[in-house]
Scaffold this motif. Structure first.
Motif, PDB file in Angstrom:
ATOM      1  N   ASP A 164      38.115  44.620  30.150  1.00 57.09           N
ATOM      2  CA  ASP A 164      38.630  45.993  30.190  1.00 57.09           C
ATOM      3  C   ASP A 164      40.149  45.999  30.290  1.00 57.09           C
ATOM      4  OD1 ASP A 164      36.068  46.985  29.996  1.00 57.09           O
ATOM      5  OD2 ASP A 164      35.863  47.420  32.146  1.00 57.09           O
ATOM      6  N   ALA A 165      40.690  45.077  31.092  1.00 49.68           N
ATOM      7  CA  ALA A 165      42.148  44.979  31.213  1.00 49.68           C
ATOM      8  C   ALA A 165      42.756  44.573  29.864  1.00 49.68           C
ATOM      9  CB  ALA A 165      42.528  43.979  32.300  1.00 49.68           C
ATOM     10  N   ALA A 166      42.104  43.670  29.160  1.00 52.83           N
ATOM     11  CA  ALA A 166      42.598  43.254  27.845  1.00 52.83           C
ATOM     12  C   ALA A 166      42.565  44.427  26.869  1.00 52.83           C
ATOM     13  CB  ALA A 166      41.761  42.090  27.312  1.00 52.83           C
ATOM     14  N   ALA A 167      41.543  45.273  26.984  1.00 54.67           N
ATOM     15  CA  ALA A 167      41.416  46.432  26.090  1.00 54.67           C
ATOM     16  C   ALA A 167      42.583  47.393  26.263  1.00 54.67           C
ATOM     17  CB  ALA A 167      40.093  47.142  26.339  1.00 54.67           C
ATOM     18  N   SER A 168      43.203  47.402  27.446  1.00 55.92           N
ATOM     19  CA  SER A 168      44.333  48.313  27.665  1.00 55.92           C
ATOM     20  C   SER A 168      45.536  47.949  26.791  1.00 55.92           C
ATOM     21  CB  SER A 168      44.723  48.324  29.148  1.00 55.92           C
ATOM     22  OG  SER A 168      45.296  47.087  29.524  1.00 55.92           O
ATOM     23  N   ASN A 175      46.560  42.706  16.674  1.00 51.43           N
ATOM     24  CA  ASN A 175      46.328  43.657  17.760  1.00 51.43           C
ATOM     25  C   ASN A 175      46.255  42.863  19.063  1.00 51.43           C
ATOM     26  OD1 ASN A 175      44.403  44.975  19.717  1.00 51.43           O
ATOM     27  ND2 ASN A 175      44.747  46.664  18.277  1.00 51.43           N
ATOM     28  N   ALA A 176      47.111  43.181  20.025  1.00 46.11           N
ATOM     29  CA  ALA A 176      47.188  42.425  21.276  1.00 46.11           C
ATOM     30  C   ALA A 176      45.882  42.506  22.071  1.00 46.11           C
ATOM     31  CB  ALA A 176      48.357  42.924  22.128  1.00 46.11           C
ATOM     32  N   GLY A 177      45.230  43.663  22.068  1.00 38.96           N
ATOM     33  CA  GLY A 177      43.975  43.815  22.797  1.00 38.96           C
ATOM     34  C   GLY A 177      42.879  42.918  22.242  1.00 38.96           C
ATOM     35  N   TRP A 178      42.759  42.879  20.912  1.00 40.32           N
ATOM     36  CA  TRP A 178      41.740  42.025  20.292  1.00 40.32           C
ATOM     37  C   TRP A 178      42.062  40.551  20.502  1.00 40.32           C
ATOM     38  CZ3 TRP A 178      37.097  43.358  19.274  1.00 40.32           C
ATOM     39  CH2 TRP A 178      36.805  44.674  18.928  1.00 40.32           C
ATOM     40  N   PHE A 179      43.352  40.215  20.417  1.00 39.90           N
ATOM     41  CA  PHE A 179      43.749  38.824  20.643  1.00 39.90           C
ATOM     42  C   PHE A 179      43.368  38.387  22.049  1.00 39.90           C
ATOM     43  CE2 PHE A 179      46.752  35.873  22.556  1.00 39.90           C
ATOM     44  CZ  PHE A 179      46.599  34.775  21.724  1.00 39.90           C
ATOM     45  N   LEU A 180      43.728  39.185  23.070  1.00 38.36           N
ATOM     46  CA  LEU A 180      43.412  38.823  24.455  1.00 38.36           C
ATOM     47  C   LEU A 180      41.905  38.737  24.689  1.00 38.36           C
ATOM     48  CD1 LEU A 180      46.092  40.895  26.382  1.00 38.36           C
ATOM     49  CD2 LEU A 180      45.988  38.409  26.144  1.00 38.36           C
ATOM     50  N   ARG A 181      41.174  39.681  24.137  1.00 39.72           N
ATOM     51  CA  ARG A 181      39.710  39.667  24.290  1.00 39.72           C
ATOM     52  C   ARG A 181      39.123  38.390  23.686  1.00 39.72           C
ATOM     53  NH1 ARG A 181      35.333  43.096  24.909  1.00 39.72           N
ATOM     54  NH2 ARG A 181      33.539  42.570  23.612  1.00 39.72           N
ATOM     55  N   THR A 182      39.565  38.043  22.492  1.00 40.57           N
ATOM     56  CA  THR A 182      39.067  36.840  21.825  1.00 40.57           C
ATOM     57  C   THR A 182      39.436  35.598  22.612  1.00 40.57           C
ATOM     58  OG1 THR A 182      39.281  37.950  19.699  1.00 40.57           O
ATOM     59  CG2 THR A 182      39.125  35.541  19.660  1.00 40.57           C
ATOM     60  N   LEU A 242      36.702  33.175  24.237  1.00 36.45           N
ATOM     61  CA  LEU A 242      36.686  31.792  23.760  1.00 36.45           C
ATOM     62  C   LEU A 242      36.784  30.832  24.949  1.00 36.45           C
ATOM     63  CD1 LEU A 242      36.709  29.814  21.360  1.00 36.45           C
ATOM     64  CD2 LEU A 242      39.198  30.018  21.346  1.00 36.45           C
ATOM     65  N   GLY A 243      37.686  31.112  25.868  1.00 34.33           N
ATOM     66  CA  GLY A 243      37.821  30.271  27.063  1.00 34.33           C
ATOM     67  C   GLY A 243      36.593  30.324  27.949  1.00 34.33           C
ATOM     68  N   TYR A 244      36.059  31.504  28.130  1.00 37.76           N
ATOM     69  CA  TYR A 244      34.891  31.669  29.001  1.00 37.76           C
ATOM     70  C   TYR A 244      33.664  30.965  28.424  1.00 37.76           C
ATOM     71  CZ  TYR A 244      31.399  33.861  31.980  1.00 37.76           C
ATOM     72  OH  TYR A 244      30.384  34.072  32.868  1.00 37.76           O
ATOM     73  N   GLU A 245      33.420  31.165  27.156  1.00 36.38           N
ATOM     74  CA  GLU A 245      32.210  30.616  26.535  1.00 36.38           C
ATOM     75  C   GLU A 245      32.277  29.106  26.310  1.00 36.38           C
ATOM     76  OE1 GLU A 245      29.367  32.121  26.048  1.00 36.38           O
ATOM     77  OE2 GLU A 245      30.079  34.090  26.662  1.00 36.38           O
ATOM     78  N   THR A 246      33.472  28.564  26.077  1.00 37.66           N
ATOM     79  CA  THR A 246      33.597  27.128  25.798  1.00 37.66           C
ATOM     80  C   THR A 246      33.994  26.320  27.018  1.00 37.66           C
ATOM     81  OG1 THR A 246      35.928  27.278  25.174  1.00 37.66           O
ATOM     82  CG2 THR A 246      34.280  27.565  23.404  1.00 37.66           C
ATOM     83  N   GLY A 247      34.576  26.968  28.025  1.00 41.30           N
ATOM     84  CA  GLY A 247      35.070  26.229  29.182  1.00 41.30           C
ATOM     85  C   GLY A 247      36.359  25.486  28.875  1.00 41.30           C
ATOM     86  N   ALA A 248      37.030  25.864  27.790  1.00 33.03           N
ATOM     87  CA  ALA A 248      38.249  25.172  27.387  1.00 33.03           C
ATOM     88  C   ALA A 248      39.396  25.488  28.348  1.00 33.03           C
ATOM     89  CB  ALA A 248      38.641  25.586  25.971  1.00 33.03           C
ATOM     90  N   ARG A 249      40.267  24.516  28.502  1.00 25.64           N
ATOM     91  CA  ARG A 249      41.476  24.716  29.303  1.00 25.64           C
ATOM     92  C   ARG A 249      42.470  25.549  28.494  1.00 25.64           C
ATOM     93  NH1 ARG A 249      39.595  19.538  30.455  1.00 25.64           N
ATOM     94  NH2 ARG A 249      39.615  19.023  32.675  1.00 25.64           N
ATOM     95  N   LYS A 250      43.444  26.131  29.223  1.00 24.23           N
ATOM     96  CA  LYS A 250      44.355  27.019  28.503  1.00 24.23           C
ATOM     97  C   LYS A 250      45.199  26.276  27.472  1.00 24.23           C
ATOM     98  CE  LYS A 250      47.968  27.276  31.900  1.00 24.23           C
ATOM     99  NZ  LYS A 250      48.637  27.989  32.910  1.00 24.23           N
ATOM    100  N   GLY A 251      45.552  25.019  27.716  1.00 26.78           N
ATOM    101  CA  GLY A 251      46.291  24.243  26.720  1.00 26.78           C
ATOM    102  C   GLY A 251      45.494  24.074  25.443  1.00 26.78           C
ATOM    103  N   ASP A 252      44.183  23.859  25.599  1.00 29.00           N
ATOM    104  CA  ASP A 252      43.318  23.743  24.425  1.00 29.00           C
ATOM    105  C   ASP A 252      43.200  25.080  23.703  1.00 29.00           C
ATOM    106  OD1 ASP A 252      42.779  21.030  24.801  1.00 29.00           O
ATOM    107  OD2 ASP A 252      41.141  21.471  26.194  1.00 29.00           O
TER     108      ASP A 252
END
Length: 161
Positions: free
Chosen positions: A105-109, A120-127, A131-141
């Motif tokens: 929701d915060a990303a949607a803002s 679109n910044a909202g779509w980028f943040l959501r994606t 992606l991080g949540y579902e894959t468990g990837a670190r932020k560098g990855d």
């Protein structure tokens, strides 16, 4: 031969920091003789007292000293028969569904904002979040992720760790 004697020889021969010297001395003094039985007894004694990571590190200190003694000819046998230490990893902490929803929701803002790339910044943040949540990837990855990692509806890339 005692581990404490080996520790002093090792400290004289190697350039190591004072904290590591103190740790080596403490573990070496507590273990006693350079035998597999003494090391295994020490590890069994320490197991209920310290974390598995600390115990693994102390095992490593003792093996380092033993190998050093073997290499310089003070000890006739290579270390064998030393119990391995399993590291107990705490369970992974994940966001709850409510926390994830709040973050999305915060990303949607940001949906009315446009990034320099025109995305679109909202779509980028959501994606990026999903992606991080579902894959468990670190932020560098996540930052290293590129469009070339997409093949149709399949995502593939190598994580750095």
């Amino acid at each position: 031969m005692k581990f404490s004697e080996l520790a002093e020889r090792y400290i004289e021969a190697k350039l190591i920091c004072e904290q590591y010297q103190a740790r080596l001395r403490a573990v070496a003094e507590a273990c006693g003789d350079v035998t597999a039985d003494c090391v295994n007894d020490y590890l069994r004694l320490r197991q209920p007292q310290v974390s598995s990571i600390t115990l693994r590190n102390e095992r490593g200190h003792l093996l380092t000293l033993w190998r050093f003694g073997f290499e310089i000819g003070l000890i006739d046998t290579h270390p064998r028969g030393i119990a391995k230490v399993r590291v107990r990893r705490p369970p992974t902490k994940a966001w709850s569904p409510d926390q994830l929803r709040s973050l999305l929701d915060a990303a949607a803002s940001f949906r009315l904002r446009t990034m320099r790339s025109g995305a679109n910044a909202g779509w980028f943040l959501r994606t990026w979040i999903l992606l991080g949540y579902e894959t468990g990837a670190r932020k560098g990855d996540l930052w290293s992720f590129r469009g070339s990692h997409l093949d149709g509806d399949t995502l593939s890339w190598t994580q750095s760790k």
